[in-house]
Motif scaffolding. Sequence first.
Motif, PDB file in Angstrom:
ATOM      1  N   PHE A 229       0.808  -1.224   0.000  1.00 59.39           N
ATOM      2  CA  PHE A 229       0.000   0.000   0.000  1.00 59.39           C
ATOM      3  C   PHE A 229       0.839   1.272   0.000  1.00 59.39           C
ATOM      4  O   PHE A 229       0.344   2.321   0.382  1.00 59.39           O
ATOM      5  CB  PHE A 229      -0.910   0.050   1.231  1.00 59.39           C
ATOM      6  CG  PHE A 229      -1.880  -1.087   1.343  1.00 59.39           C
ATOM      7  CD1 PHE A 229      -2.224  -1.855   0.248  1.00 59.39           C
ATOM      8  CD2 PHE A 229      -2.451  -1.387   2.571  1.00 59.39           C
ATOM      9  CE1 PHE A 229      -3.120  -2.903   0.356  1.00 59.39           C
ATOM     10  CE2 PHE A 229      -3.355  -2.436   2.692  1.00 59.39           C
ATOM     11  CZ  PHE A 229      -3.683  -3.201   1.581  1.00 59.39           C
ATOM     12  N   GLN A 230       2.075   1.195  -0.417  1.00 54.98           N
ATOM     13  CA  GLN A 230       3.013   2.308  -0.295  1.00 54.98           C
ATOM     14  C   GLN A 230       2.359   3.660  -0.600  1.00 54.98           C
ATOM     15  O   GLN A 230       1.989   3.952  -1.734  1.00 54.98           O
ATOM     16  CB  GLN A 230       4.185   2.092  -1.241  1.00 54.98           C
ATOM     17  CG  GLN A 230       4.974   0.820  -0.974  1.00 54.98           C
ATOM     18  CD  GLN A 230       5.896   0.944   0.232  1.00 54.98           C
ATOM     19  OE1 GLN A 230       6.288   2.046   0.595  1.00 54.98           O
ATOM     20  NE2 GLN A 230       6.233  -0.175   0.852  1.00 54.98           N
ATOM     21  N   GLY A 231       2.211   4.490   0.431  1.00 48.86           N
ATOM     22  CA  GLY A 231       1.684   5.844   0.257  1.00 48.86           C
ATOM     23  C   GLY A 231       0.179   5.942   0.165  1.00 48.86           C
ATOM     24  O   GLY A 231      -0.355   7.048   0.080  1.00 48.86           O
ATOM     25  N   GLU A 232      -0.542   4.806   0.179  1.00 52.86           N
ATOM     26  CA  GLU A 232      -2.003   4.837   0.110  1.00 52.86           C
ATOM     27  C   GLU A 232      -2.581   4.553   1.495  1.00 52.86           C
ATOM     28  O   GLU A 232      -2.119   3.666   2.199  1.00 52.86           O
ATOM     29  CB  GLU A 232      -2.522   3.807  -0.889  1.00 52.86           C
ATOM     30  CG  GLU A 232      -2.121   4.107  -2.321  1.00 52.86           C
ATOM     31  CD  GLU A 232      -2.651   3.087  -3.304  1.00 52.86           C
ATOM     32  OE1 GLU A 232      -2.773   3.432  -4.492  1.00 52.86           O
ATOM     33  OE2 GLU A 232      -2.930   1.938  -2.897  1.00 52.86           O
ATOM     34  N   ALA A 233      -3.603   5.311   1.875  1.00 55.18           N
ATOM     35  CA  ALA A 233      -4.146   5.229   3.225  1.00 55.18           C
ATOM     36  C   ALA A 233      -4.943   3.945   3.425  1.00 55.18           C
ATOM     37  O   ALA A 233      -5.688   3.509   2.555  1.00 55.18           O
ATOM     38  CB  ALA A 233      -5.041   6.435   3.507  1.00 55.18           C
ATOM     39  N   GLY A 234      -4.771   3.342   4.609  1.00 57.59           N
ATOM     40  CA  GLY A 234      -5.511   2.127   4.930  1.00 57.59           C
ATOM     41  C   GLY A 234      -5.756   2.007   6.425  1.00 57.59           C
ATOM     42  O   GLY A 234      -5.027   2.578   7.236  1.00 57.59           O
ATOM     43  N   ILE A 235      -6.816   1.281   6.780  1.00 58.28           N
ATOM     44  CA  ILE A 235      -7.121   0.987   8.187  1.00 58.28           C
ATOM     45  C   ILE A 235      -7.171  -0.523   8.365  1.00 58.28           C
ATOM     46  O   ILE A 235      -7.817  -1.226   7.580  1.00 58.28           O
ATOM     47  CB  ILE A 235      -8.484   1.579   8.631  1.00 58.28           C
ATOM     48  CG1 ILE A 235      -8.549   3.081   8.381  1.00 58.28           C
ATOM     49  CG2 ILE A 235      -8.725   1.301  10.119  1.00 58.28           C
ATOM     50  CD1 ILE A 235      -9.883   3.710   8.780  1.00 58.28           C
ATOM     51  N   VAL A 236      -6.478  -1.008   9.391  1.00 63.70           N
ATOM     52  CA  VAL A 236      -6.549  -2.418   9.780  1.00 63.70           C
ATOM     53  C   VAL A 236      -7.481  -2.514  10.975  1.00 63.70           C
ATOM     54  O   VAL A 236      -7.207  -1.925  12.026  1.00 63.70           O
ATOM     55  CB  VAL A 236      -5.161  -2.976  10.136  1.00 63.70           C
ATOM     56  CG1 VAL A 236      -5.274  -4.436  10.596  1.00 63.70           C
ATOM     57  CG2 VAL A 236      -4.214  -2.873   8.946  1.00 63.70           C
ATOM     58  N   PHE A 237      -8.580  -3.249  10.844  1.00 65.72           N
ATOM     59  CA  PHE A 237      -9.552  -3.371  11.920  1.00 65.72           C
ATOM     60  C   PHE A 237      -9.349  -4.666  12.700  1.00 65.72           C
ATOM     61  O   PHE A 237      -9.201  -5.750  12.123  1.00 65.72           O
ATOM     62  CB  PHE A 237     -10.978  -3.350  11.374  1.00 65.72           C
ATOM     63  CG  PHE A 237     -11.498  -1.963  11.085  1.00 65.72           C
ATOM     64  CD1 PHE A 237     -11.855  -1.117  12.125  1.00 65.72           C
ATOM     65  CD2 PHE A 237     -11.614  -1.508   9.779  1.00 65.72           C
ATOM     66  CE1 PHE A 237     -12.325   0.158  11.865  1.00 65.72           C
ATOM     67  CE2 PHE A 237     -12.090  -0.243   9.517  1.00 65.72           C
ATOM     68  CZ  PHE A 237     -12.449   0.599  10.565  1.00 65.72           C
ATOM     69  N   CYS A 238      -9.365  -4.528  14.021  1.00 65.76           N
ATOM     70  CA  CYS A 238      -9.291  -5.663  14.940  1.00 65.76           C
ATOM     71  C   CYS A 238     -10.485  -5.599  15.887  1.00 65.76           C
ATOM     72  O   CYS A 238     -11.059  -4.526  16.105  1.00 65.76           O
ATOM     73  CB  CYS A 238      -7.992  -5.630  15.750  1.00 65.76           C
ATOM     74  SG  CYS A 238      -6.487  -5.582  14.756  1.00 65.76           S
ATOM     75  N   ASN A 239     -10.817  -6.721  16.486  1.00 68.40           N
ATOM     76  CA  ASN A 239     -11.935  -6.744  17.431  1.00 68.40           C
ATOM     77  C   ASN A 239     -11.520  -6.325  18.830  1.00 68.40           C
ATOM     78  O   ASN A 239     -12.361  -5.898  19.621  1.00 68.40           O
ATOM     79  CB  ASN A 239     -12.556  -8.143  17.489  1.00 68.40           C
ATOM     80  CG  ASN A 239     -13.243  -8.520  16.193  1.00 68.40           C
ATOM     81  OD1 ASN A 239     -13.521  -7.659  15.357  1.00 68.40           O
ATOM     82  ND2 ASN A 239     -13.527  -9.803  16.015  1.00 68.40           N
ATOM     83  N   HIS A 240     -10.220  -6.463  19.152  1.00 73.28           N
ATOM     84  CA  HIS A 240      -9.761  -6.227  20.521  1.00 73.28           C
ATOM     85  C   HIS A 240      -8.517  -5.359  20.524  1.00 73.28           C
ATOM     86  O   HIS A 240      -7.692  -5.431  19.607  1.00 73.28           O
ATOM     87  CB  HIS A 240      -9.475  -7.557  21.234  1.00 73.28           C
ATOM     88  CG  HIS A 240     -10.585  -8.553  21.116  1.00 73.28           C
ATOM     89  ND1 HIS A 240     -11.800  -8.388  21.759  1.00 73.28           N
ATOM     90  CD2 HIS A 240     -10.682  -9.714  20.419  1.00 73.28           C
ATOM     91  CE1 HIS A 240     -12.591  -9.400  21.472  1.00 73.28           C
ATOM     92  NE2 HIS A 240     -11.935 -10.218  20.657  1.00 73.28           N
ATOM     93  N   ARG A 241      -8.381  -4.555  21.576  1.00 72.03           N
ATOM     94  CA  ARG A 241      -7.237  -3.657  21.675  1.00 72.03           C
ATOM     95  C   ARG A 241      -5.913  -4.420  21.769  1.00 72.03           C
ATOM     96  O   ARG A 241      -4.868  -3.917  21.336  1.00 72.03           O
ATOM     97  CB  ARG A 241      -7.402  -2.722  22.870  1.00 72.03           C
ATOM     98  CG  ARG A 241      -7.395  -3.413  24.224  1.00 72.03           C
ATOM     99  CD  ARG A 241      -7.665  -2.459  25.379  1.00 72.03           C
ATOM    100  NE  ARG A 241      -9.006  -1.905  25.327  1.00 72.03           N
ATOM    101  CZ  ARG A 241      -9.572  -1.255  26.344  1.00 72.03           C
ATOM    102  NH1 ARG A 241      -8.899  -1.068  27.467  1.00 72.03           N
ATOM    103  NH2 ARG A 241     -10.803  -0.783  26.238  1.00 72.03           N
TER     104      ARG A 241
END
Length: 441
Positions: A229-241
């Motif tokens: 994803f070099q330079g492209e915005a992304g979110i990694v979602f998890c269920n727990h902290r």
Amino acid sequence: MEKGTKDLEKQFLSNLEIEGFNEMQLAFIEAVEKHPNVMLLAPTGSGKTLAFLFPLFKLLDPTSRSTQALVIVPSRELAIQIEQVFKSLKTGFRVSTCYGGHSMKLEKNSLGEFPDVVIGTPGRLSDHVNQGSLETATIQLVVLDEFDKSLQLGFHDQLRDIFRKLTGGQKHFLTSATQMGRLPEFIPFDNPPVVDFLFQNNESRLELKLVSTSSKEKVQGLMRLISQFQGEAGIVFCNHREAVERISLLLNDHGYNHAVLHGGMEQLDREKNLIKFRSGVVHLLIATDLASRGLDIPEIKHIIHYQLPPKQDAFTHRNGRTARMHASGQGYLVLANDEVFPDYLDERDFEEAEVGSIVPSEPSEFALLYLSAGKKDKISKGDIAGFLIKVGGLQAAAIGLITLMDFASYVAVECNDVTALIKRLNGEKLKKNKVKVAEAN
């Protein structure tokens, strides 16, 4: 439309630098002209905030010296975001924001000056109502934004406390990103007209992809995916902290600059990390579902479900952070071979993603500076930009997003030598105040 209303709309749109309202916003604005209580159903990212702010703005009396409107939201981040949008309208009306982790004393002082609009979370507003620091007798409008989320998070008792202190004669705007059943008993009306845009104009171009791994190599599979994803915005979602923190440690080991967001963090750290992500200082956010709804996060190209939520609604809200307003984006499901494909998804909708080897992360073009002066010091974004140009020697094009807080400010800057820049700025006067300047960690 009346001439006065047209003038207000022109001012509203001009200050927001947008050409016009979208179809959903226009439908809601028309509905609240006809009915005192209206429910708006629309997906994340569709513009619900602007939909209710314009009729709220129209209802405010500029000659009143009392609190006229109350906006109740499920999270601190959303409260801050709506406050920022409201202030950007430059209406001259006063706004006060109340939420946990914020100074109670400052809030009481602000409420004592009877701001026209109060924005807050249910818990903190309930505290102010019970302590008598929030005057409710003059409130003409109550907005319950992301109301389904407030109920889901268990704020039923706090909301009941607030409504007990209201006269019941107010107008009510309710917004939700999901269908709602029967309204709670404390709501003083039944079956409001519904403006439903949940399934209309759904032209989102979201590509769904599957990353299959072994259980042992799941986190490595995630790393291989992220490195593309070099330079492209992304979110990694998890269920727990705990998963958020574990992935964050691995990213640090590989030198990947990123931000994290979960409910166990201090409020200041949460705000600072969101600022880093919004301003492009970091392109990757590792988060729980706290980041899935209501937050003003710029267009995201990639959504990664490292851990799948138990229900389809949560999956949908996560994906709502990308492919917004007819843009395109990718949603990835990272699934180990010992994990079960959820019933609410169809495997046929997913194509297998091709992931290569882990490659080094490209350094960010921006750094985030902290300045020890903010809104309460009568500092504006223009003041900060001028300070960076005149004292710091920066070009205007090198100055990114500026975020003002009560007693501090953060600004993204493009600079080859941040250490030298900080040395030029630190201890110099910004307006009449000597400011401390440092790189935000």
